[in-house]
Every structure is written in C-alpha cells, then in structure tokens.
Motif scaffolding. Sequence first.
Motif, short mmCIF file in Angstrom:
data_model
loop_
_atom_site.label_atom_id
_atom_site.label_comp_id
_atom_site.label_asym_id
_atom_site.label_seq_id
_atom_site.Cartn_x
_atom_site.Cartn_y
_atom_site.Cartn_z
N ALA A 10 -2.54 22.24 -38.74
CA ALA A 10 -2.45 23.56 -39.14
C ALA A 10 -1.76 24.18 -37.95
O ALA A 10 -1.87 23.74 -36.88
CB ALA A 10 -3.99 24.39 -39.18
N CYS A 18 -1.82 27.62 -37.12
CA CYS A 18 -2.30 28.38 -36.27
C CYS A 18 -3.29 27.87 -35.14
O CYS A 18 -3.22 28.29 -34.03
CB CYS A 18 -3.38 29.16 -37.31
SG CYS A 18 -4.17 27.95 -38.51
N CYS A 21 -6.84 29.39 -43.33
CA CYS A 21 -7.18 28.13 -42.55
C CYS A 21 -8.61 27.91 -42.58
O CYS A 21 -9.39 29.09 -42.33
CB CYS A 21 -6.44 28.38 -41.00
SG CYS A 21 -7.29 26.89 -40.13
ZN LIG Z 1 -6.45 27.52 -38.22
#
Ligand SMILES: [Zn+2]
Length: 274
Positions: free
Chosen positions: A70, A72, A45
């Motif tokens: 994303a 995450c 990422c």
């Molecule tokens: Zn991330």
Amino acid sequence: MIELRDIIVHGLPPFFIGACVGSFLNVCIYRIPLGKSVVTPGSRCAACGAGIRWWNNLPILSWFLLRGRAVCCGTRIDFRYALVEALTAGLFLALWRCYGVTAPWLAVIYMVFVAALVVATFIDFDYYIIPDRITLGCCVAGLSLSAAAPELHGAVSWSAGLLRSAAGLITGGGLLWAVAVVGRRVFRKEAMGFGDVKFLAGMGALLGWQAVVFIVAVSSLAGAACGIMVMMVSGWRRELRIPYAPYLALAAVVWVLGGWRVMAWYSEFLIGNR
Ligand SMILES: [Zn+2]
C-alpha cells in the motif's frame, strides 16, 4: 492483421470492463460480510483507512506497479485482489465471445450473474457463508429476468420463461434441501449449509432445471476431488471444512460457457441408444 484488430476491438472492451467490475467485487467481498455499504465511502486502505487515489487503484496493474504494498502505510496487499480482477476480466471476455454476437443481452445478464458467483465464492472461502443478499438476490433476479428475457430458457412468452425458472428454482432448492436434511440425520451434523441450498435455487431460477442436474454432478465431482487432495496434503484431518459454493459457482460457469451443449449431446446419446 485483421485477426489482431478483431481481438483488440471485440476482446479489449469486455476484458477492461471485467477488470473494473472485478475491482468493485473486491470491495463487495470485503464489505458485505461486515454488513457495510459497498457504495460509500470510496476505496480505502483496509489497514490504515487512508483514501486510495484512482491512479493507485488501477485494476490488475496497480498490484504489480506498487509491488504488492500500500502507498499510504506500506502494508502488504493480498495478491488475491489482482487475482479477482483478472478472473472477472477473463470471465467477461469468455462470456462476450460466447454470446456477444448472437445474444448480447444474455451476455450482459450472464456477466452480472458471474460477478455474483465470484463474490459468493470468495466470501465462502473466508467465512464459510454465502450472504442472503447474493443467494436470495439470485432467486429474485432469476425469476424476474426469466419473465423479462424468456430466451434465457429457450422460451418465447414471459409466462413460459417464468414457469421454467420456477421449475429450476424448485429443483435446485429442493435437491440440496433434501441432501441437507438427510445429511443431518445420517451424520448428526451440518453436512450442507442452507446458504448452498438457496444458492443452487438461485442458479436454477436463472439457468433452468437441466443446469441444476449438471451443476450438482460437476460440483460434487470437483468438490470430492479437491477435498481428497486437500485432505491428503493436510494429513487426513477429519474436521476439515470445505466450502461448497466455489464448486457450485465453477460448475455454473462451465454450464454457461458451453456445458449445456455437452448435456444436450449426452441426453441425445442416451435417447439414441435406447
Ligand atoms: Zn494504508
């Protein structure tokens, strides 16, 4: 029904391979200008550095499945990632339809070439540079592939292929180099980047001097048209910088996908009317 099966059998593999290659090209576009390795580490990422699982990294699809965020850290993912993947997939499909049956090796060479064009285009959009790794890489690859596969230039022997490749390299590099030197004298500023000079030299090495003439004509017309539109929209700011590599790349793609036929027809037309 045979046609549908045909499309799936002959169209899906190049499209799928193109989408996966496009995913790798996104990594190249992001990492090459930063001087990082494009191989290691694996996909991360860009915002928080967390590793990305393969099922969240499916070309084209993942952006839509994750709704552009994303997993995450929830950071917004630029739609451009999916766009680069779809673009590469479409280009690979088109190249395979042009050359897959008659000259599959040429199709593969052109796929690698077009992948380099995509990377150069988006790096030029972002940084107004084209890395030497790509431009000089195209020059070296163009010369050596022309010796290995002289049919790239319609030649039979390796020496003829190499000769035509060198002629293309010198035409492409020389032409834009002259524009750069004259432009600097006349406008007293950088009119043409030397990245563009090396880029067109590389295109000439792979495609030949006829392609160089075509690419210069088409890219300057397209660049001027888009430049005027951008300036109209932005209110005629003179300091506006417009990257040239995307237009060179566009013209090169048009050439490979059939522009050479137009050029052959046009020169016959000129000769016939003399
Ligand atoms: Zn991330």
